[in-house]
Motif scaffolding. Structure first.
Motif, mmCIF file in Angstrom:
data_model
loop_
_atom_site.group_PDB
_atom_site.id
_atom_site.type_symbol
_atom_site.label_atom_id
_atom_site.label_comp_id
_atom_site.label_asym_id
_atom_site.label_seq_id
_atom_site.Cartn_x
_atom_site.Cartn_y
_atom_site.Cartn_z
ATOM 1 N N ASN A 66 -41.267 -103.155 -47.878
ATOM 2 C CA ASN A 66 -42.180 -103.904 -48.749
ATOM 3 C C ASN A 66 -42.754 -105.173 -48.122
ATOM 4 N N ILE A 67 -42.174 -105.621 -47.024
ATOM 5 C CA ILE A 67 -42.678 -106.853 -46.395
ATOM 6 C C ILE A 67 -43.088 -106.597 -44.947
ATOM 7 N N PHE A 68 -42.168 -106.060 -44.148
ATOM 8 C CA PHE A 68 -42.433 -105.907 -42.717
ATOM 9 C C PHE A 68 -43.555 -104.899 -42.447
ATOM 10 N N TYR A 69 -43.434 -103.694 -42.990
ATOM 11 C CA TYR A 69 -44.451 -102.670 -42.705
ATOM 12 C C TYR A 69 -45.825 -103.048 -43.265
ATOM 13 N N PRO A 70 -45.933 -103.536 -44.518
ATOM 14 C CA PRO A 70 -47.254 -103.988 -44.994
ATOM 15 C C PRO A 70 -47.831 -105.115 -44.138
ATOM 16 N N TRP A 71 -46.968 -105.987 -43.627
ATOM 17 C CA TRP A 71 -47.455 -107.074 -42.759
ATOM 18 C C TRP A 71 -48.035 -106.500 -41.466
ATOM 19 N N LEU A 72 -47.397 -105.461 -40.912
ATOM 20 C CA LEU A 72 -47.921 -104.822 -39.705
ATOM 21 C C LEU A 72 -49.318 -104.258 -39.954
ATOM 22 N N GLU A 73 -49.486 -103.598 -41.088
ATOM 23 C CA GLU A 73 -50.796 -103.020 -41.407
ATOM 24 C C GLU A 73 -51.836 -104.103 -41.644
ATOM 25 N N GLU A 74 -51.445 -105.131 -42.356
ATOM 26 C CA GLU A 74 -52.380 -106.209 -42.674
ATOM 27 C C GLU A 74 -52.865 -106.928 -41.423
ATOM 28 N N ASN A 75 -51.992 -107.041 -40.411
ATOM 29 C CA ASN A 75 -52.345 -107.758 -39.182
ATOM 30 C C ASN A 75 -52.798 -106.821 -38.063
ATOM 31 N N ASN A 76 -53.009 -105.553 -38.406
ATOM 32 C CA ASN A 76 -53.538 -104.562 -37.453
ATOM 33 C C ASN A 76 -52.695 -104.477 -36.179
ATOM 34 N N ILE A 77 -51.387 -104.485 -36.352
ATOM 35 C CA ILE A 77 -50.485 -104.345 -35.212
ATOM 36 C C ILE A 77 -50.430 -102.872 -34.810
ATOM 37 N N LYS A 78 -50.645 -102.624 -33.545
ATOM 38 C CA LYS A 78 -50.638 -101.248 -33.046
ATOM 39 C C LYS A 78 -49.245 -100.643 -33.175
ATOM 40 N N LEU A 79 -49.183 -99.425 -33.665
ATOM 41 C CA LEU A 79 -47.924 -98.701 -33.805
ATOM 42 C C LEU A 79 -47.774 -97.714 -32.648
ATOM 43 N N PRO A 80 -46.555 -97.385 -32.260
ATOM 44 C CA PRO A 80 -45.286 -97.841 -32.834
ATOM 45 C C PRO A 80 -44.925 -99.257 -32.377
ATOM 46 N N VAL A 81 -43.990 -99.856 -33.121
ATOM 47 C CA VAL A 81 -43.454 -101.164 -32.751
ATOM 48 C C VAL A 81 -41.948 -101.022 -32.546
ATOM 49 N N LEU A 82 -41.385 -101.982 -31.834
ATOM 50 C CA LEU A 82 -39.946 -101.992 -31.562
ATOM 51 C C LEU A 82 -39.302 -103.087 -32.399
ATOM 52 N N LEU A 83 -38.317 -102.709 -33.208
ATOM 53 C CA LEU A 83 -37.589 -103.670 -34.038
ATOM 54 C C LEU A 83 -36.140 -103.710 -33.559
ATOM 55 N N LEU A 84 -35.758 -104.820 -32.958
ATOM 56 C CA LEU A 84 -34.412 -104.990 -32.408
ATOM 57 C C LEU A 84 -33.509 -105.642 -33.447
ATOM 58 N N LEU A 85 -32.340 -105.040 -33.666
ATOM 59 C CA LEU A 85 -31.401 -105.504 -34.681
ATOM 60 C C LEU A 85 -30.005 -105.566 -34.092
ATOM 61 N N ASP A 86 -29.148 -106.382 -34.715
ATOM 62 C CA ASP A 86 -27.738 -106.266 -34.353
ATOM 63 C C ASP A 86 -27.159 -105.055 -35.085
ATOM 64 N N GLY A 87 -25.953 -104.688 -34.749
ATOM 65 C CA GLY A 87 -25.393 -103.443 -35.272
ATOM 66 C C GLY A 87 -24.710 -103.565 -36.610
ATOM 67 N N HIS A 88 -25.031 -104.605 -37.391
ATOM 68 C CA HIS A 88 -24.383 -104.762 -38.694
ATOM 69 C C HIS A 88 -24.726 -103.585 -39.605
ATOM 70 N N LYS A 89 -23.750 -103.156 -40.380
ATOM 71 C CA LYS A 89 -23.943 -101.959 -41.207
ATOM 72 C C LYS A 89 -25.057 -102.123 -42.232
ATOM 73 N N SER A 90 -25.376 -103.369 -42.611
ATOM 74 C CA SER A 90 -26.438 -103.583 -43.592
ATOM 75 C C SER A 90 -27.812 -103.248 -43.025
ATOM 76 N N HIS A 91 -27.918 -103.138 -41.700
ATOM 77 C CA HIS A 91 -29.211 -102.867 -41.075
ATOM 78 C C HIS A 91 -29.466 -101.379 -40.868
ATOM 79 N N ILE A 92 -28.449 -100.579 -41.027
ATOM 80 C CA ILE A 92 -28.594 -99.159 -40.718
ATOM 81 C C ILE A 92 -28.266 -98.332 -41.968
ATOM 82 N N SER A 93 -29.231 -97.582 -42.433
ATOM 83 C CA SER A 93 -29.012 -96.655 -43.545
ATOM 84 C C SER A 93 -29.902 -95.439 -43.329
#
Length: 468
Positions: A300-327
């Protein structure tokens, strides 16, 4: 008529004496003080270098004196051996120079291995050594005091008091080889996804992470009465309350609107209306990040922001391995919308995550400043309702494009360069760095050993003491 000339003679004598005394005092203040201030305005290294150049006939005494600001007599005495090669002022130390040098090596070695020493621990070790050798000293019960510790640090400027950063055993096990392998795996994965060009596009590389901000952060040392026993400060908010904020940045130095997470099942209206424009608002029972909340952020925030700012896809999103980040839901959403998720090396976020390395420290300093100003200006407590507007002030003040880009640069993520990483943060690498220290060669397994007695034995051994 006989004129008595004695008063005139006496007057002249007194006047002459006064003039000479004034001249002597002026000379003293003009030359005596300046000479005193000029004493030892050169370092020991400069003195040794000057003597060496004279011995090699690269300079004569006059040239060396002029170049280094060292008196000719000092250079001459050093060359003739009339004075010791090493300058030493004041009384002799209780420990010899060699013993103090070994003590310095021991302190530095332990610190580099992740076992920094408390000053009291150093004093206890010296006390034990002095009791064994029965060396005369001025210490009470052979134990050095604060003054000795202060002078020891002055004699050994490589040793200093610093605040430590606590790291887990997992972080201590991170190796340079493991980090370089992770960089290789990231590149190979992007190649397999036909997305290697991302590594040359900073606007397509992102790092997301959350941090907790206290409503009542510690103020540090403040001014007050010197001998006042109970020195209090009124809290700016609930003392133990912490609010989670999720931040996302690109390697181009751009901020994605953050998300503030509140511990509610249903968020009150006044909190919703207080949120800055375009910012996200999340909720969880604990107020911490959970997988459902992170999914809401990406969808609801990150992906719409990518579209709004015309960011070329795909993009790389780097995260730590916390379980809350992976589902599973997030994984499927990212595949569908060309968002490549890639986890940072476990236990290495203090080395590889731009948010941790560069951004969050500046953010928390700015937040502490905002809290302090809030107390001074309005005397109002910081609550969940006014948190977001106040945090925005800190966010706007601290988050600068150059700070974000510096975080990606020093972690080697952009420009993509494993050699840019500060591998000195790898505790497991440090035995290699200190091999020149003889004092650690007898320690069998320094990284995993917490036995301080063994290092004490090493110190005693290298000081020529064998009590065991």
């Amino acid at each position: 008529m006989i004129v008595n000339k004695f008063p005139f003679v006496l007057h002249n004598i007194i006047l002459t004496c006064v003039e000479r005394w004034v001249g002597m005092m002026m000379s003293f203040y003009r030359y005596g003080k300046s000479k005193k201030n000029k004493r030892f305005r050169y370092t020991e290294a400069q003195l040794q270098e000057a003597v060496e150049f004279i011995r090699q006939s690269k300079l004569n005494i006059s040239q060396a004196s002029k170049k280094y600001g060292i008196p000719k007599s000092t250079l001459s005495n050093k060359l003739r051996g009339k004075v010791p090669a090493v300058r030493k002022m004041g009384p002799t130390t209780i420990l010899t120079m060699e013993e103090e040098a070994n003590l310095e090596k021991w302190i530095l070695s332990k610190a580099m291995l992740g076992f920094p020493m408390d000053p009291d621990e150093v004093k206890d070790s010296v006390q034990r050594v002095l009791k064994i050798v029965k060396r005369p000293n001025v210490f009470t019960d052979d134990r050095p005091g604060k003054k000795w510790m202060k002078l020891f640090l002055q004699r050994h400027p490589n040793v200093t008091k610093r605040n430590t950063e606590i790291i887990s055993k997992g972080r201590a096990s991170v190796t340079e080889e493991g980090i370089r392998t992770w960089f290789g795996e990231l590149k190979d994965y992007l190649i397999s996804e036909n997305a290697e060009d991302i590594l040359s596009c900073p606007e397509r590389i992102f790092n997301a992470d959350e941090t907790g901000l206290q409503t009542c952060p510690k103020s540090g040392k403040l001014l007050g009465p010197k001998n006042y026993k109970n020195f209090y400060e009124l809290a700016s908010g609930p003392e133990k309350e912490c609010i989670t904020v999720l931040c996302t940045f690109s390697a181009a130095g751009v901020c994605v609107p953050p998300m503030v997470v509140y511990p509610y099942k249903r968020i009150p209206r006044d909190i919703v209306t207080s949120m800055p424009d375009n910012w996200g608002i999340g909720r969880s029972d604990s107020g911490w990040m959970v997988s459902a909340t992170f999914y809401e952020f990406v969808a609801n925030i990150f992906y719409p922001w990518l579209e709004e700012n015309n960011i070329k896809l795909p993009v790389l999103l780097l995260l730590d391995g916390h379980k809350s980040h992976i589902s599973m839901d997030l994984f499927n959403f990212c595949i569908k919308n060309n968002i490549i998720l890639f986890c940072l090396l476990p236990n290495a976020t203090h080395i590889l995550q731009p948010c941790d390395v560069a951004v969050f420290k500046a953010l928390k300093v700015a937040w502490k400043d905002v809290v302090m100003r809030q107390k001074q200006d309005s005397q109002k407590s910081i609550t969940k309702t006014n948190f977001a507007p106040l945090f925005k002030n800190a966010f706007d003040k601290a988050i600068k494009p150059e700070t974000i880009m510096a975080g990606f640069r020093v972690t080697g993520l952009f420009p993509f360069d494993p050699n840019a990483v500060d591998y000195s943060k790898c505790i497991s690498n440090r035995p290699k760095e200190i091999r020149e220290f003889e004092v650690v060669r007898t320690i069998a397994n320094p990284v995993n050993s917490a036995d301080y007695k063994s290092t004490l034995k090493v110190l005693e051994h290298h000081m020529g003491i064998h009590p065991y």
